[in-house]
Design a protein around this motif. Structure first.
Motif, PDB file in Angstrom:
ATOM      1  N   ALA A  29      -1.539 -29.935   0.490  1.00 58.13           N
ATOM      2  CA  ALA A  29      -2.942 -30.178   0.783  1.00 58.13           C
ATOM      3  C   ALA A  29      -3.313 -31.568   0.289  1.00 58.13           C
ATOM      4  O   ALA A  29      -2.938 -31.962  -0.821  1.00 58.13           O
ATOM      5  N   PHE A  30      -4.051 -32.323   1.118  1.00 58.01           N
ATOM      6  CA  PHE A  30      -4.378 -33.706   0.798  1.00 58.01           C
ATOM      7  C   PHE A  30      -5.835 -33.982   1.151  1.00 58.01           C
ATOM      8  O   PHE A  30      -6.374 -33.454   2.125  1.00 58.01           O
ATOM      9  N   ALA A  31      -6.448 -34.820   0.335  1.00 56.13           N
ATOM     10  CA  ALA A  31      -7.854 -35.154   0.537  1.00 56.13           C
ATOM     11  C   ALA A  31      -8.002 -36.242   1.579  1.00 56.13           C
ATOM     12  O   ALA A  31      -7.251 -37.215   1.596  1.00 56.13           O
ATOM     13  N   GLY A  32      -9.005 -36.088   2.461  1.00 60.64           N
ATOM     14  CA  GLY A  32      -9.400 -37.128   3.387  1.00 60.64           C
ATOM     15  C   GLY A  32     -10.794 -37.607   3.041  1.00 60.64           C
ATOM     16  O   GLY A  32     -11.401 -37.156   2.056  1.00 60.64           O
ATOM     17  N   PRO A  33     -11.364 -38.471   3.841  1.00 57.60           N
ATOM     18  CA  PRO A  33     -12.713 -38.971   3.531  1.00 57.60           C
ATOM     19  C   PRO A  33     -13.809 -37.938   3.772  1.00 57.60           C
ATOM     20  O   PRO A  33     -14.859 -37.997   3.140  1.00 57.60           O
ATOM     21  N   ASN A  34     -13.559 -36.958   4.698  1.00 56.38           N
ATOM     22  CA  ASN A  34     -14.615 -35.999   5.071  1.00 56.38           C
ATOM     23  C   ASN A  34     -14.186 -34.548   4.906  1.00 56.38           C
ATOM     24  O   ASN A  34     -14.901 -33.651   5.366  1.00 56.38           O
ATOM     25  N   GLY A  35     -13.054 -34.293   4.315  1.00 54.80           N
ATOM     26  CA  GLY A  35     -12.584 -32.932   4.151  1.00 54.80           C
ATOM     27  C   GLY A  35     -11.167 -32.918   3.626  1.00 54.80           C
ATOM     28  O   GLY A  35     -10.609 -33.959   3.254  1.00 54.80           O
ATOM     29  N   ASN A  36     -10.561 -31.717   3.604  1.00 58.81           N
ATOM     30  CA  ASN A  36      -9.206 -31.549   3.084  1.00 58.81           C
ATOM     31  C   ASN A  36      -8.246 -31.262   4.234  1.00 58.81           C
ATOM     32  O   ASN A  36      -8.511 -30.401   5.087  1.00 58.81           O
ATOM     33  N   PHE A  37      -7.123 -31.985   4.258  1.00 55.44           N
ATOM     34  CA  PHE A  37      -6.071 -31.750   5.236  1.00 55.44           C
ATOM     35  C   PHE A  37      -5.069 -30.757   4.649  1.00 55.44           C
ATOM     36  O   PHE A  37      -4.570 -30.955   3.525  1.00 55.44           O
ATOM     37  N   VAL A  38      -4.789 -29.674   5.402  1.00 61.60           N
ATOM     38  CA  VAL A  38      -3.887 -28.623   4.935  1.00 61.60           C
ATOM     39  C   VAL A  38      -2.675 -28.595   5.866  1.00 61.60           C
ATOM     40  O   VAL A  38      -2.817 -28.418   7.084  1.00 61.60           O
ATOM     41  N   ASN A  39      -1.489 -28.766   5.289  1.00 60.09           N
ATOM     42  CA  ASN A  39      -0.235 -28.686   6.043  1.00 60.09           C
ATOM     43  C   ASN A  39       0.354 -27.295   5.872  1.00 60.09           C
ATOM     44  O   ASN A  39       0.432 -26.769   4.752  1.00 60.09           O
ATOM     45  N   THR A  40       0.787 -26.696   6.982  1.00 56.93           N
ATOM     46  CA  THR A  40       1.221 -25.303   6.958  1.00 56.93           C
ATOM     47  C   THR A  40       2.726 -25.135   6.842  1.00 56.93           C
ATOM     48  O   THR A  40       3.192 -24.148   6.283  1.00 56.93           O
ATOM     49  N   GLY A  41       3.517 -26.039   7.381  1.00 55.19           N
ATOM     50  CA  GLY A  41       4.959 -25.885   7.340  1.00 55.19           C
ATOM     51  C   GLY A  41       5.630 -26.715   8.413  1.00 55.19           C
ATOM     52  O   GLY A  41       4.992 -27.524   9.089  1.00 55.19           O
ATOM     53  N   SER A  42       6.930 -26.526   8.570  1.00 62.80           N
ATOM     54  CA  SER A  42       7.694 -27.298   9.542  1.00 62.80           C
ATOM     55  C   SER A  42       7.789 -26.610  10.902  1.00 62.80           C
ATOM     56  O   SER A  42       8.016 -27.262  11.911  1.00 62.80           O
ATOM     57  N   GLU A  43       7.646 -25.264  10.935  1.00 60.12           N
ATOM     58  CA  GLU A  43       7.746 -24.546  12.205  1.00 60.12           C
ATOM     59  C   GLU A  43       6.449 -24.679  12.993  1.00 60.12           C
ATOM     60  O   GLU A  43       5.349 -24.547  12.445  1.00 60.12           O
ATOM     61  N   ILE A  44       6.586 -24.972  14.294  1.00 60.05           N
ATOM     62  CA  ILE A  44       5.420 -25.075  15.167  1.00 60.05           C
ATOM     63  C   ILE A  44       5.061 -23.659  15.632  1.00 60.05           C
ATOM     64  O   ILE A  44       5.915 -22.950  16.185  1.00 60.05           O
ATOM     65  N   PRO A  45       3.824 -23.207  15.402  1.00 66.30           N
ATOM     66  CA  PRO A  45       3.474 -21.787  15.639  1.00 66.30           C
ATOM     67  C   PRO A  45       3.209 -21.471  17.109  1.00 66.30           C
ATOM     68  O   PRO A  45       2.065 -21.243  17.511  1.00 66.30           O
ATOM     69  N   PHE A  46       4.273 -21.442  17.923  1.00 73.21           N
ATOM     70  CA  PHE A  46       4.118 -21.007  19.312  1.00 73.21           C
ATOM     71  C   PHE A  46       3.976 -19.487  19.332  1.00 73.21           C
ATOM     72  O   PHE A  46       4.879 -18.760  18.888  1.00 73.21           O
ATOM     73  N   SER A  47       2.868 -19.007  19.822  1.00 72.56           N
ATOM     74  CA  SER A  47       2.630 -17.556  19.848  1.00 72.56           C
ATOM     75  C   SER A  47       2.839 -16.962  21.235  1.00 72.56           C
ATOM     76  O   SER A  47       2.694 -15.770  21.416  1.00 72.56           O
ATOM     77  N   ALA A  48       3.148 -17.806  22.223  1.00 71.01           N
ATOM     78  CA  ALA A  48       3.362 -17.292  23.579  1.00 71.01           C
ATOM     79  C   ALA A  48       4.578 -17.949  24.197  1.00 71.01           C
ATOM     80  O   ALA A  48       4.613 -18.246  25.365  1.00 71.01           O
ATOM     81  N   SER A  49       5.624 -18.193  23.380  1.00 70.27           N
ATOM     82  CA  SER A  49       6.830 -18.843  23.877  1.00 70.27           C
ATOM     83  C   SER A  49       7.941 -17.826  23.998  1.00 70.27           C
ATOM     84  O   SER A  49       7.715 -16.629  23.824  1.00 70.27           O
ATOM     85  N   GLY A  50       9.137 -18.308  24.231  1.00 71.50           N
ATOM     86  CA  GLY A  50      10.280 -17.421  24.369  1.00 71.50           C
ATOM     87  C   GLY A  50      10.945 -17.102  23.047  1.00 71.50           C
ATOM     88  O   GLY A  50      12.087 -16.684  23.027  1.00 71.50           O
ATOM     89  N   LYS A  51      10.282 -17.326  21.917  1.00 68.33           N
ATOM     90  CA  LYS A  51      10.904 -17.066  20.618  1.00 68.33           C
ATOM     91  C   LYS A  51      11.043 -15.562  20.394  1.00 68.33           C
ATOM     92  O   LYS A  51      10.252 -14.750  20.885  1.00 68.33           O
ATOM     93  N   ILE A  52      12.030 -15.192  19.602  1.00 71.09           N
ATOM     94  CA  ILE A  52      12.229 -13.772  19.269  1.00 71.09           C
ATOM     95  C   ILE A  52      11.080 -13.281  18.393  1.00 71.09           C
ATOM     96  O   ILE A  52      10.537 -12.199  18.588  1.00 71.09           O
ATOM     97  N   ILE A  53      10.708 -14.114  17.405  1.00 70.20           N
ATOM     98  CA  ILE A  53       9.608 -13.753  16.510  1.00 70.20           C
ATOM     99  C   ILE A  53       8.464 -14.713  16.778  1.00 70.20           C
ATOM    100  O   ILE A  53       8.559 -15.894  16.459  1.00 70.20           O
ATOM    101  N   LEU A  54       7.369 -14.219  17.392  1.00 71.62           N
ATOM    102  CA  LEU A  54       6.197 -15.039  17.636  1.00 71.62           C
ATOM    103  C   LEU A  54       5.311 -14.988  16.401  1.00 71.62           C
ATOM    104  O   LEU A  54       5.206 -13.961  15.730  1.00 71.62           O
ATOM    105  N   PHE A  55       4.656 -16.101  16.089  1.00 71.12           N
ATOM    106  CA  PHE A  55       3.855 -16.105  14.863  1.00 71.12           C
ATOM    107  C   PHE A  55       2.731 -17.108  14.991  1.00 71.12           C
ATOM    108  O   PHE A  55       2.673 -17.932  15.902  1.00 71.12           O
ATOM    109  N   LYS A  56       1.805 -17.040  14.035  1.00 71.39           N
ATOM    110  CA  LYS A  56       0.751 -18.032  13.858  1.00 71.39           C
ATOM    111  C   LYS A  56       0.524 -18.178  12.354  1.00 71.39           C
ATOM    112  O   LYS A  56       1.032 -17.391  11.544  1.00 71.39           O
ATOM    113  N   TYR A  57      -0.211 -19.205  11.977  1.00 73.83           N
ATOM    114  CA  TYR A  57      -0.520 -19.451  10.573  1.00 73.83           C
ATOM    115  C   TYR A  57      -1.958 -19.007  10.275  1.00 73.83           C
ATOM    116  O   TYR A  57      -2.886 -19.332  11.032  1.00 73.83           O
ATOM    117  N   LYS A  58      -2.115 -18.305   9.192  1.00 77.11           N
ATOM    118  CA  LYS A  58      -3.457 -17.989   8.680  1.00 77.11           C
ATOM    119  C   LYS A  58      -3.698 -18.833   7.439  1.00 77.11           C
ATOM    120  O   LYS A  58      -2.859 -18.895   6.535  1.00 77.11           O
TER     121      LYS A  58
END
Length: 673
Positions: A29-58
């Motif tokens: 998590a990093f501070a910006g001028p108008n809010g906080n930037f939150v990084n979730t991870g390296s995996e891109i959360p495709f929830s409607a792709s051909g992946k075996i395990i579909l996911f999203k970040y909360k």
């Protein structure tokens, strides 16, 4: 073209954001001028792709040290390219200093994201902040209070909303703070059509982006502009150059840089630079300068011509009794003046004068040539002395001493063909006591001798005689022809090599070296070893290798060298196998009883390659054993270890200089008497 521009913009981000090379959950998590930037991870959360395990970040948020969580958002990647573009365009409006969509290779980024589904697999394409946010791996939380620390919980959810894994970030509060090293102006260049400025700073705390601000004619406020920006850096310093081509001739402009970090936090602005859109290169300094005695005024009259009357603020006139020092301003006139009377000049003293051009900022871009008054010298100046050379990697450096105080111009001469005829190469002005000139002409060759001489020109335009002539080999890398048509054969245990004679086409050839390696090692040129330290004569295009060993397979290659020390590439190698001569056993074996043993004798050996002879003995039913070993120049051996009445059998074997053994000689038997 778009990708090239994107890579230029990205170069600063790659340096400033190297922390993303490895994922660190404790620093997400990093501070910006108008809010906080939150990084979730390296995996891109495709929830409607051909992946075996579909996911999203909360993403959940809590005040630091309270462990009271509330959901902020759930992130998933866009389902298609159209949605990805909409995210980019929306973020371009929301983020204050994002990279414009027009310079991003968006189609390529989307293709790679769908292919790999991991941010780190995108490499540099995944580094811009706007890309991370558009793909759903970074989120800007603006629903927080400034200067209040928050922590975030990132949970990876499957398609049913169940938690797969989670982690908690570091504490963070906005607005962010960015402390960069101060950028100071390094160079500036102006013309009627553009202004180019270069700032420098220490390399620590490298910015990710720069905003450039400009004000025109000291009116209104500074405004953000988008000039051409060139960014270079190394481990020691950062160099930023801008080129502003949207300028109006003769208008005055002020500029400054504002560095920003990766999360858009503003740093310390650079110093402000002021200059007009005008090129002083188009101004020709005063010319036809004349200094004449004005008897009626008890002084000297200066007259001159000047063409650019409307383009300058003033002309300042300087005077000294020395040609190179102690000049003092004696007058300031307008650009429309063409005569000045120096009433303070004293009779019979030589005075030196020059004009200085001044712009509206008090800077001094140009000065005229120096002139002197009282009389016109007709003396020929002495030539430059102590001329010597120093060959550098960039050309030939000439160094000489100033011949007298009235000389400030030098003419450099050099030969251009294969002869020693000198022609003028260049002329320079210098008031130094020791003068240097570097010849960087592209036609310089490292395999050729060059001759140089210098003539001095005094303030009256008189040329001296030539200085001493010096010669030099430039350290320019010469292209040396590689030896061709290498061939060879074997004879009497030697290898005879020969190749094409290069000397007729290159008279600067110094010689050759022959290299060899045992084929059993490997095929890399690095393992070739020179057969001798010195060079063969440039006319000797052959060599006899007498150090080879029979039975070995060799590879040979040759290099050529010129008189400047440059060397060619290896020639194509050839393979030669040195045949092995068979080792023959001694002949004429005889054995006789003697009082103190059995004497074994044989004929003298003919070959000079035999090193020694081994003598063997055995009795029936037992293995032969070696009982003796004599040098090749001995032809007998006395066996004193026998027992009376025993029957013995003998044979002998030759051993050559390389340790190879012959077959057994004939066997003879004898009973000990």
């Amino acid at each position: 073209m778009k990708l090239k521009l994107f890579l230029i913009i990205l170069s600063a981000i790659l340096i400033a954001d190297s922390k993303f090379a490895q994922q660190n959950y404790e620093n997400m998590a990093f501070a910006g001028p108008n809010g906080n930037f939150v990084n979730t991870g390296s995996e891109i959360p495709f929830s409607a792709s051909g992946k075996i395990i579909l996911f999203k970040y909360k993403i959940e948020r809590s005040l630091a040290n309270q462990n009271s969580w509330s959901e902020v958002t759930q992130l998933s990647a866009p389902e298609n390219y159209s949605s990805f573009l909409n995210n980019i365009y929306t973020l371009n409006q929301q983020l204050k200093d994002s990279i414009p969509a027009s310079v991003l290779p968006l189609e390529l980024i989307w293709k790679k994201a769908k292919q790999f589904e991991r941010l780190d697999s995108l490499k540099y394409l995944g580094n811009p902040l706007i890309i991370r946010m558009a793909l759903g791996v970074t989120y800007l939380d603006k629903e927080t209070s400034p200067n209040q620390k928050y922590v975030y919980k990132i949970t990876k959810l499957d398609r049913d909303g169940n938690s797969i894994e989670s982690f908690t970030t570091n504490a963070v509060s906005f607005p962010g703070k960015y402390q960069n090293n101060l950028f100071t102006i390094f160079s500036k260049n102006a013309s009627d059509k553009f202004i180019r400025l270069t700032w420098k700073a220490d390399a620590a705390n490298s910015p990710a982006r720069f905003n450039v601000f400009r004000r025109e004619n000291f009116q209104d406020n500074f405004s953000l502009i988008n000039p051409v920006l060139i960014y270079n850096s190394d481990e020691n310093q950062i160099v930023v150059t801008i080129v502003d081509s949207l300028v109006q001739k003769n208008n005055t402009y002020e500029y400054y840089l504002l560095p920003l970090d990766y999360y858009q936090n503003e740093g310390t602005a650079s110093d402000t630079v002021t200059l007009p859109a005008f090129s002083f290169n188009k101004i020709f300094p005063p010319y036809n300068i004349q200094v004449e005695g004005a008897d009626s005024l008890d002084g000297l009259k200066l007259s001159w011509s000047f063409d650019n009357k409307n383009d300058i603020t003033s002309l300042k006139i300087f005077r000294s009794v020395y040609s190179e020092k102690d000049f003092k301003e004696i007058a300031e006139v307008t650009g429309f003046d063409s005569i000045y009377f120096d009433r303070t000049a004293e009779p019979m003293i030589k005075y030196f004068y020059y004009f200085q051009i001044n712009d509206q900022f008090g800077e001094v871009p140009l000065s005229s040539a120096k002139v002197f008054g009282l009389y016109q010298s007709k003396q020929i100046p002495p030539p430059p002395f102590y001329l010597h050379t120093d060959s550098t990697l960039t050309g030939v450096k000439l160094i000489w001493n100033k011949p007298d105080e009235y000389v400030n111009t030098y003419h450099i001469y050099r030969n251009f063909g294969n002869d020693e005829i000198l022609s003028e190469l260049s002329s320079i002005k210098s008031s130094d006591s020791v003068i240097q000139f570097i010849d960087t002409t592209s036609t310089l060759k490292g395999d050729k001798i060059y001759y140089y001489s210098v003539r001095a020109e005094n303030n009256s335009g008189r040329l001296s005689n030539f200085s001493d002539t010096v010669q030099v080999f430039p350290k320019v890398k010469a292209i040396i022809t590689t030896p061709k048509l290498l061939k060879g054969y074997t004879l009497d245990g030697k290898v005879f090599l020969y190749w094409e004679n290069l000397f007729p086409e290159n008279q600067n050839l110094e010689g050759y070296k022959v290299f060899r390696k045992n084929k059993a090692n490997n095929s890399s040129n690095e393992n070739f070893v020179a057969l001798f330290d010195s060079l063969l004569s440039p006319k000797q295009n052959n060599y006899v290798d007498t150090s080879c060993i029979a039975g070995n397979d060799y590879e040979y290659t040759v290099k050529s060298y010129d008189i400047s020390g440059a060397e060619s590439e290896y020639s194509p190698y050839i393979e030669i196998t040195l045949p092995t001569d068979p080792v023959l056993p001694p002949s004429g074996l005889t054995i006789t009883n003697r009082d103190n043993g059995i004497l074994i004798q044989w004929d003298p050996l003919i070959s000079n390659k035999i090193k020694n002879v081994k003598i063997f003995r055995y009795e029936r039913g037992s293995e032969p054993i070696q009982i003796g070993n004599v040098n090749a120049d001995e032809f007998q051996f006395l066996d004193t270890s026998t027992i009376k009445d025993n029957l013995y059998f003998y044979f002998i074997i030759s051993v050559d200089n390389y340790g190879s053994e012959s077959n057994r000689s004939e066997e003879l038997g004898i009973r000990r008497l």
